[in-house]
Design an enzyme around this catalytic site. Structure first.
Site, PDB file in Angstrom:
ATOM      1  CG  PHE A 178      17.360  12.229  15.691  1.00  0.00           C
ATOM      2  CD1 PHE A 178      16.324  12.704  14.902  1.00  0.00           C
ATOM      3  CD2 PHE A 178      17.507  10.849  15.829  1.00  0.00           C
ATOM      4  CE1 PHE A 178      15.467  11.836  14.263  1.00  0.00           C
ATOM      5  CE2 PHE A 178      16.654   9.972  15.193  1.00  0.00           C
ATOM      6  CZ  PHE A 178      15.633  10.458  14.406  1.00  0.00           C
TER       7      PHE A 178
ATOM      8  NE  ARG B  50      22.446   2.862  13.900  1.00  0.00           N
ATOM      9  CZ  ARG B  50      21.276   3.512  13.819  1.00  0.00           C
ATOM     10  NH1 ARG B  50      21.243   4.826  13.776  1.00  0.00           N
ATOM     11  NH2 ARG B  50      20.140   2.841  13.815  1.00  0.00           N
TER      12      ARG B  50
ATOM     13  CG  LEU C 272      11.807   2.739  14.643  1.00  0.00           C
ATOM     14  CD1 LEU C 272      12.511   2.338  15.920  1.00  0.00           C
ATOM     15  CD2 LEU C 272      12.819   3.082  13.564  1.00  0.00           C
TER      16      LEU C 272
ATOM     17  CD  GLU D 192      16.896   8.803  18.950  1.00  0.00           C
ATOM     18  OE1 GLU D 192      17.145   7.614  19.227  1.00  0.00           O
ATOM     19  OE2 GLU D 192      17.771   9.620  18.651  1.00  0.00           O
TER      20      GLU D 192
ATOM     21  CD  GLN E 143      20.678   1.813  18.494  1.00  0.00           C
ATOM     22  OE1 GLN E 143      20.228   2.044  17.383  1.00  0.00           O
ATOM     23  NE2 GLN E 143      21.508   2.642  19.100  1.00  0.00           N
TER      24      GLN E 143
ATOM     25  NE  ARG F  77      17.965   5.491  18.043  1.00  0.00           N
ATOM     26  CZ  ARG F  77      18.014   5.366  16.730  1.00  0.00           C
ATOM     27  NH1 ARG F  77      18.678   4.352  16.176  1.00  0.00           N
ATOM     28  NH2 ARG F  77      17.398   6.222  15.954  1.00  0.00           N
TER      29      ARG F  77
ATOM     30  CG  HIS G 285      14.806   2.524  18.494  1.00  0.00           C
ATOM     31  ND1 HIS G 285      13.747   3.168  19.086  1.00  0.00           N
ATOM     32  CD2 HIS G 285      15.337   3.407  17.615  1.00  0.00           C
ATOM     33  CE1 HIS G 285      13.640   4.391  18.583  1.00  0.00           C
ATOM     34  NE2 HIS G 285      14.598   4.562  17.682  1.00  0.00           N
TER      35      HIS G 285
ATOM     36  CG  HIS H 133      16.668  -0.025  15.582  1.00  0.00           C
ATOM     37  ND1 HIS H 133      15.646  -0.055  14.654  1.00  0.00           N
ATOM     38  CD2 HIS H 133      17.337   1.136  15.355  1.00  0.00           C
ATOM     39  CE1 HIS H 133      15.708   1.047  13.904  1.00  0.00           C
ATOM     40  NE2 HIS H 133      16.737   1.774  14.297  1.00  0.00           N
TER      41      HIS H 133
END
Lengths: 578, 232
Positions: free
Chosen positions: A119, A393, A251, A254, A239, A285, A241, A351
């Site tokens: 990730f 994050r 979404l 990821e 954030q 991100r 994304h 996000h």
């Protein structure tokens, strides 16, 4: 019309992962607990989390929690409080095992252990290469967490009040005494008298036009706390994304890149190689989202437009269908494309709120930047700011956060309930809520919620998104002030008591407006770039002046900003390169 | 493009019976039916009432009948619908208002099958081992989002509201076939009762309705097989 009064030792507001884990911990500690959710709990947005939970189980390759901690701190652009991050990364491991014991159907390795995948921003040995740390259940890990916790709450006979919208926190002399809630099905107002209250109400992504967030994510808990003079921490960090479905914002996890997917610009180039030579498409991100827009600005968008491609075509049908089945379904349903053979148009999508109600690592709410604890009041999950995410994050860490700090909230509340009696309710605690409802029902002025909301979402996306300058932020400040005036003329057309979602949406808009204001004001004040907060007029991180958390309060409609130092234990701030 | 929506309306305070109202909206062909409904609600008639949340088919809030079939409004694109698009609440539950039905009886049935892992052994220090093959036996059922599209498309359920219904049976299948669970017999007793799996007439409406592509009828069939073999 008065209010019905209920009495529980613990009230949990929000039925997502944080709330349900807290409720489960409370019920196991034999504390009388009720969960209030404005939805059915299984509709909560935890269920939309796809890719996995980061935990250094080392099931498929060497790993340890200290590496996870390093990645989280570096990913946060050094704004996360390192004591809290250390707790989170250590407890992530036991939490994942506990979830497995509760029944969560993780994907498995050939030996039958929990499988793990790569990730963004998660690396082996302090940045050397991507590491397989994300524990997953296909691409519906959040769904499985939500279902598993809800199932276990049923087993433990947790009491649920479904479709109750919390409108106020009863707080007097620094002690929390309960909440006031609106029952959506019949319009009745309820007072919940409690020793402890947990806000686990989720995020506020609906302040932006393009978002991965559910319609319900209107920051209700944060806004209620703000109106009760609780500060909100680090609201300038939101954030965006990198991979949302073009124009819709849905979404695409990821995990797509964790499984080997890559981003390509209009020329077909794998552009992330240029920006993050070591971990490329698996950069955090904030960086990937900015790089997409750099490409678009340089004329490298696809067909000259404002999007790029996510390329999964080299993964093969089996990986896509087995490990990314929901993603494949979204791409087919919403774009009419086949991810096995087609490139997928993506654009960054709002996000996750890194900021929120300030809390410590026992999930107790802090009433000011000095760390004064608000007795009996707790916050966990996206609505809280511990802070474990700092300025950005990492993927998978939201699930880690809700579980670790949701459970910690439950345990702290249980301890508090054993040691303390009910603090008495003030007289008629429902009156302000009743007045607000009456105002909404009778107000005239012709403004429509949907129209004001859309204007808010547009200005936030355009002026407080991936790129910010003092000009764009001032524009947003002006727009929000104007929209707040228009809200005073809001006109609800549904006057009935029964399932009045017209009224509910107006209440939600009111919450979004307050949160947008503190977000933009905090962003305007922070004259540096850090993590998700990127100021084109101040493109460098400025540790000398800005290595600190913002604490925003609202008084008489004006934002007041104070600051609190960052807790640094193991890792000294360094330049952030990947 | 111009889109005509024919929406069933019911306000319990004013109306004796539901009735249809027609609205014309302007949509992109790739918009969702949910977007069209929210356009009506946001700009034309704020009293239109429906549940919604994630808007991409994973939360299960907006199950409804769209052109005669149970679907999530957020998973149906305008371009694939015949016009006028007829929108009604799911059948078989009391209508609260417009497209909102009373979900309590649905969750009651769900709770009845003990939809949670039961394993009273002390847990190991790490994970319980389970092979991919073992997991695959119940994986399909874990996709369920409790939207009720299956149960409210089932003619057997329409005729007999006591029937557990497909969604609760899927929840039962999910645990009956989980190698970590110890309450298989208990659950088989519950779903082997007369309002359980044997009420299923394999009409396949549930499988057609499932927005998560769960093979619902097959899952119920697996329960029946398990019931048969344990009685032999």
């Amino acid at each position: 019309m008065g209010a019905q009064i209920h009495k529980f030792e613990a009230i949990v507001v929000g039925g997502g992962g944080a709330g349900l884990y807290a409720a489960l911990a409370l019920s196991k500690e034999k504390v009388q607990t009720a969960v209030l959710s404005k939805l059915y709990p299984t509709r909560s947005h935890t269920g939309a989390a796809q890719g996995g939970i980061g935990a250094a189980l080392a099931n498929v390759e060497p790993d340890n929690p200290e590496w996870h901690m390093y990645d989280t701190v570096k990913g946060s652009d050094y704004l996360a409080d390192q004591d809290a991050v250390e707790i989170m990364c250590n407890e992530a491991v036991t939490t994942v095992y506990e979830l497995e014991h509760l029944g969560l159907p993780f994907n498995r390795t050939p030996e039958g252990k929990i499988d793990q995948r790569k990730f963004g921003g998660h690396t082996r040995d302090h940045g050397k290469a991507p590491v397989q740390r994300s524990c997953f259940s296909a691409d519906r890990t959040g769904h499985m967490i939500l279902q598993t916790l809800y199932q276990q709450c049923i087993k433990n006979e947790v009491k649920f009040f479904d479709e109750y919208h919390v409108m106020d926190l009863i707080l007097e002399s620094g002690i929390c005494r309960g909440v006031v809630a609106y029952q959506i099905s019949n319009g009745e107002v309820h007072v919940f008298h409690a020793k402890t209250v947990l806000f686990a109400t989720g995020g506020s992504g609906r302040m932006f036009k393009i978002t991965s967030n559910a319609h319900a994510l209107t920051g209700d808990g944060m806004a209620v706390a703000l109106r009760r003079k609780i500060p909100l921490e680090d609201m300038e960090f939101f954030q965006i994304h990198p991979t949302g479905i073009y124009k819709m914002g849905i979404l695409l996890s990821e995990a797509c890149r964790g499984e080997g997917g890559i981003l390509r610009n209009g020329k077909g180039e794998r552009f992330m190689e240029r920006y993050a030579p070591t971990i490329k498409d698996l950069a955090p991100r904030d960086i990937v989202s900015r790089c997409i827009y750099f490409e678009v600005r340089d004329g490298n968008g696809v067909n000259g437009k404002d999007y790029v491609h996510l390329d999964l075509t080299h993964l093969g049908a089996e990986v896509i269908e087995k490990k990314l089945p929901d993603i494949a379904d979204f791409v087919r349903t919403y774009m009419g494309l086949n991810p096995v053979t087609d490139l997928i148009p993506i654009q960054p999508t709002a996000h996750y709120a890194m900021g929120g109600i300030p809390s410590n690592f026992n999930s107790e709410v802090l009433g000011d930047e000095k760390g004064t604890i608000v007795k009996g009041f707790y916050a966990a999950g996206e609505c809280a700011c511990v802070s474990v995410h700092g300025a950005n994050r990492l993927g998978t860490n939201s699930l880690v956060d809700i579980l670790v700090f949701g459970r910690r909230a439950g345990l702290s509340m249980a301890k508090y309930c054993r040691a303390n009696d009910f603090a008495p309710l003030p007289k008629d605690p429902e009156n302000e809520v009743l007045a607000q409802i009456e105002w909404l029902r009778s107000n005239a002025g012709g403004e429509k919620t949907a129209v004001v909301r859309e204007a808010l979402q547009c200005t936030m996306m355009d002026n407080c998104g991936v790129f910010r300058t003092s000009e764009t932020l001032q524009k947003a400040q002006g727009d929000i002030a104007e929209l707040k005036k228009r809200f005073l003329k809001i006109q609800v057309s549904d006057k009935s008591q029964v399932f009045n979602t017209d009224m509910l949406e107006a209440m939600e808009l009111n919450n979004l407006l307050d949160l947008a204001q503190v977000t933009v004001d905090a962003a305007f004040a922070r004259t540096e770039s850090r993590g998700a907060h990127y100021r084109e007029d101040f493109p460098k991180r400025d540790d000398a002046q800005w290595m600190k958390h913002s604490f925003a309060t609202l008084s008489a409609g004006k934002t007041d900003l104070k600051y609190k130092p960052v807790v640094i234990t193991r890792f000294q701030p360094q330049e952030r390169k990947y | 493009m111009k889109v005509e929506l024919k929406i069933q309306r019911f306000d319990p305070v004013k109306d004796q019976e539901p009735h249809f109202e027609t609205y014309a909206v302007d949509c992109e062909p790739t918009d969702r039916v949910l977007d069209a409904l929210l356009q009506v609600k946001g700009l034309m008639d704020g009293t239109l009432t429906l549940r919604k949340s994630c808007a991409h088919g994973v939360c299960g809030s907006d199950g409804m009948r769209i052109n005669g079939r149970n679907r999530l409004a957020c998973k149906e694109l305008i371009q694939s619908q015949e016009q006028p698009i007829v929108v009604e609440p799911m059948k078989g539950f009391k209508i609260v208002k417009d497209l909102v039905v009373d979900m309590e009886p649905f969750f009651e049935k769900f709770r009845a099958v003990k939809p949670y892992l039961i394993n009273e052994d002390p847990p190991p220090a790490k994970e319980r081992l389970q092979s991919e093959k073992q997991r695959e036996k119940f994986e399909d059922a874990t996709k369920c989002i409790l939207c009720a599209c299956c149960t409210t498309s089932c003619p057997t359920f329409w005729a007999d509201s006591e029937f557990l219904g497909p969604a609760a049976l899927v929840a039962a299948q999910r645990f009956i076939f989980d190698s970590r669970d110890q309450a298989k017999e208990e659950r088989l007793d519950i779903v082997g009762e007369k309002e359980g799996a044997w009420k299923c007439r394999t009409i396949f409406n549930c499988t057609d309705a499932c927005p998560r592509d769960i093979e619902v009828t097959k899952a119920i069939g697996e329960i029946k097989k398990e019931e048969l073999f344990r009685k032999l």
